[in-house]
Design a protein around this motif. Sequence first.
Motif, PDB file in Angstrom:
ATOM      1  N   MET A  48       2.074 -11.624  11.118  1.00  9.05           N
ATOM      2  CA  MET A  48       2.885 -10.864  10.158  1.00  9.05           C
ATOM      3  C   MET A  48       1.958 -10.046   9.264  1.00  9.05           C
ATOM      4  O   MET A  48       0.973 -10.564   8.739  1.00  9.05           O
ATOM      5  N   THR A  49       2.274  -8.756   9.129  1.00  8.14           N
ATOM      6  CA  THR A  49       1.465  -7.861   8.296  1.00  8.14           C
ATOM      7  C   THR A  49       2.307  -7.336   7.145  1.00  8.14           C
ATOM      8  O   THR A  49       3.467  -6.944   7.332  1.00  8.14           O
ATOM      9  N   GLU A  50       1.738  -7.311   5.963  1.00  7.14           N
ATOM     10  CA  GLU A  50       2.420  -6.771   4.794  1.00  7.14           C
ATOM     11  C   GLU A  50       1.998  -5.321   4.601  1.00  7.14           C
ATOM     12  O   GLU A  50       0.822  -5.024   4.414  1.00  7.14           O
ATOM     13  N   ILE A  51       2.983  -4.405   4.642  1.00 12.67           N
ATOM     14  CA  ILE A  51       2.722  -2.977   4.525  1.00 12.67           C
ATOM     15  C   ILE A  51       3.245  -2.477   3.180  1.00 12.67           C
ATOM     16  O   ILE A  51       4.409  -2.728   2.832  1.00 12.67           O
ATOM     17  N   GLU A  52       2.416  -1.779   2.432  1.00 12.84           N
ATOM     18  CA  GLU A  52       2.893  -1.147   1.204  1.00 12.84           C
ATOM     19  C   GLU A  52       3.677   0.111   1.594  1.00 12.84           C
ATOM     20  O   GLU A  52       3.106   1.046   2.163  1.00 12.84           O
ATOM     21  N   ALA A  53       4.967   0.125   1.300  1.00 12.44           N
ATOM     22  CA  ALA A  53       5.817   1.239   1.711  1.00 12.44           C
ATOM     23  C   ALA A  53       5.762   2.394   0.722  1.00 12.44           C
ATOM     24  O   ALA A  53       5.531   3.544   1.102  1.00 12.44           O
ATOM     25  N   CYS A  54       6.003   2.093  -0.548  1.00 11.67           N
ATOM     26  CA  CYS A  54       6.026   3.138  -1.561  1.00 11.67           C
ATOM     27  C   CYS A  54       6.245   2.495  -2.926  1.00 11.67           C
ATOM     28  O   CYS A  54       6.440   1.282  -3.044  1.00 11.67           O
ATOM     29  N   SER A  55       6.262   3.321  -3.937  1.00  8.77           N
ATOM     30  CA  SER A  55       6.604   2.864  -5.282  1.00  8.77           C
ATOM     31  C   SER A  55       8.120   2.813  -5.417  1.00  8.77           C
ATOM     32  O   SER A  55       8.840   3.549  -4.732  1.00  8.77           O
ATOM     33  N   VAL A  56       8.617   1.946  -6.309  1.00  9.35           N
ATOM     34  CA  VAL A  56      10.064   1.867  -6.524  1.00  9.35           C
ATOM     35  C   VAL A  56      10.603   3.195  -7.056  1.00  9.35           C
ATOM     36  O   VAL A  56      11.794   3.488  -6.928  1.00  9.35           O
ATOM     37  N   ASP A  57       9.739   4.022  -7.650  1.00  5.95           N
ATOM     38  CA  ASP A  57      10.178   5.317  -8.168  1.00  5.95           C
ATOM     39  C   ASP A  57      10.316   6.372  -7.071  1.00  5.95           C
ATOM     40  O   ASP A  57      10.848   7.457  -7.319  1.00  5.95           O
ATOM     41  N   ASP A  58       9.844   6.046  -5.860  1.00 10.47           N
ATOM     42  CA  ASP A  58       9.848   7.026  -4.765  1.00 10.47           C
ATOM     43  C   ASP A  58      11.145   7.021  -3.961  1.00 10.47           C
ATOM     44  O   ASP A  58      11.300   7.813  -3.030  1.00 10.47           O
ATOM     45  N   ILE A  59      12.054   6.114  -4.288  1.00  9.83           N
ATOM     46  CA  ILE A  59      13.310   6.030  -3.546  1.00  9.83           C
ATOM     47  C   ILE A  59      14.426   5.684  -4.530  1.00  9.83           C
ATOM     48  O   ILE A  59      14.201   4.958  -5.505  1.00  9.83           O
ATOM     49  N   GLN A  60      15.607   6.226  -4.298  1.00  9.19           N
ATOM     50  CA  GLN A  60      16.739   6.039  -5.196  1.00  9.19           C
ATOM     51  C   GLN A  60      17.894   5.378  -4.465  1.00  9.19           C
ATOM     52  O   GLN A  60      17.885   5.257  -3.232  1.00  9.19           O
ATOM     53  N   ASP A  61      18.919   4.970  -5.207  1.00  4.81           N
ATOM     54  CA  ASP A  61      20.111   4.357  -4.621  1.00  4.81           C
ATOM     55  C   ASP A  61      20.714   5.286  -3.567  1.00  4.81           C
ATOM     56  O   ASP A  61      20.973   6.459  -3.831  1.00  4.81           O
ATOM     57  N   GLY A  62      20.900   4.746  -2.370  1.00  3.58           N
ATOM     58  CA  GLY A  62      21.428   5.545  -1.270  1.00  3.58           C
ATOM     59  C   GLY A  62      20.372   6.337  -0.543  1.00  3.58           C
ATOM     60  O   GLY A  62      20.670   7.026   0.440  1.00  3.58           O
TER      61      GLY A  62
END
Length: 526
Positions: A1-15
């Motif tokens: 199992m590899t842990e990948i940093e996807a993005c900051s919480v500010d980089d994606i919004q609801d929906g």
Amino acid sequence: MTEIEACSVDDIQDGGMKDVEVEDGKILLVQRGQEYFAVGGKCTHYGAPLVNGSMSNGVVRCPWHGACFNVQTGDIEDFPGLDSLPTFDVSVKNGKIYIHVPTSGVGKRLKNMCGSVPENRKTFVLVGGGPASVVCAETLRQEGFTGRIIIVSKESVLPYDRPKLSKAMDAKPESLALRNAEFYKKYDIEIRQGHEVVSVDTKAKLVRMYDGKKMSYDSLFIATGGKPRVLPIPGSGLKNVCSLRTPADANFIAEQAKGKDVVVVGSSFIGMEVAAFLAGKVHSLSVVDMIKVPFELTLGETVGRAFKTMHEEKGVKFYFEKGVKALRSKEDDILTEVVLSDGTVISADICILGVGVVPATDFLKKSDIELTKRGFVSVNERLQTNIPDVYAGGDIVEFPLFTVPGSNVNIQHWQMAHQHGKIAGYNMNGISREIKSVPYFWTVMYGKSVRYTGYGPGYDDVIVHGDLDVPKFAAFYTKGDNVVAVASLAFDPIVSQAANLMLQGEVIQKSEIISDPKTWVGRLKP
């Protein structure tokens, strides 16, 4: 199992949706409310990037062909395609979103399926070798049915991807197969190839084959599809007068047409896809139809005119507002000429009839199963016929479409046949489900793909945005004040967005799209 940093919480919004690159491909990260979900990033049908699709009510819809996947479970909820998406655990730490990726890859996922057990003596017979029967069988196994499942198919090959026949006419049956033989064997789904059912005795619960053999059933699903319409004119039985229904038909046409004079009768989707495939490979290519432009009955004259130009630029010659009076041969019963209603004679080495299909239900006429005047099987929201334990789906049925209250409709779409199989499978297994699906289909010509959603018969106006000369457009088909269907080319994901809004039970108003094609998109619920 590899842990990948996807993005900051500010980089994606609801929906919102975001592609995340990993070693084996892409993962789709979705935010819904305060939660984050991660699933495989490509549609399991033809591999479309789901990040370019439409998300609504926790379901992402493919931008190409409308398949729908639940972003929490990854399960396929609407079609085309058979497989689901893998899911991945998501965590948030210090304002960063992480996806936990296993070493098993990020591609397709098959839902858990059972096999048969000797203790279950029930037999479910599925008549017809198309996607409705395949999805019905898979749904039964996914939902725990452990009895015997038998698919009876008139065709000599395994169930295949029929829409490809007119788009890739030289493709071989094995490359078109929806599942391979090992799959059916593994999950105890019997395929009786080359077997035609000629009658059904609903009282004795028996189906009779062409060779006289009988098969008993506890529950029956009928999805025999259509059979090509034949023109009642002289010469229709000549050699090289063809219909396109099977891989063998497609391969024959593709081979025989090379360098020859070809006439296609019919300018709807099959006829024009055949023309697009053959263009540049033949000596001459003519298309004959009674209407004014290609696709006129579905897409309208304005949009159809753009496709007429597209085909003419590839060398296709049209004979519109004309019928075919006769097919003639000079020797050996081999086609040499097509005679039109106005006396025009076209040289022809091969003629392809793309004049529609009729329901393959003649074998039911002496049964107790209710047929409409046009020969379709009447079913309810659960795909049940008037006879207990008998279900039907696909091109042969008229069923209640939720967007057209009070009406039973016939929709001959690849996507809808899949959905019929799913709903029938649930109900045959005692799980009550009603069909609620938005019609969705597509066509491809010269690498350009048109998408269409909704139910357009009876539309009274067409509002077109974009440029038909490019072509790049979105066309809205309206009936009174409401939009009843949407078509597009190079305008993704507007058709998938429209399908999602319709699935929410909402209607696009004509007034909303007069000046701007996208004002309504904000009404989609994440």
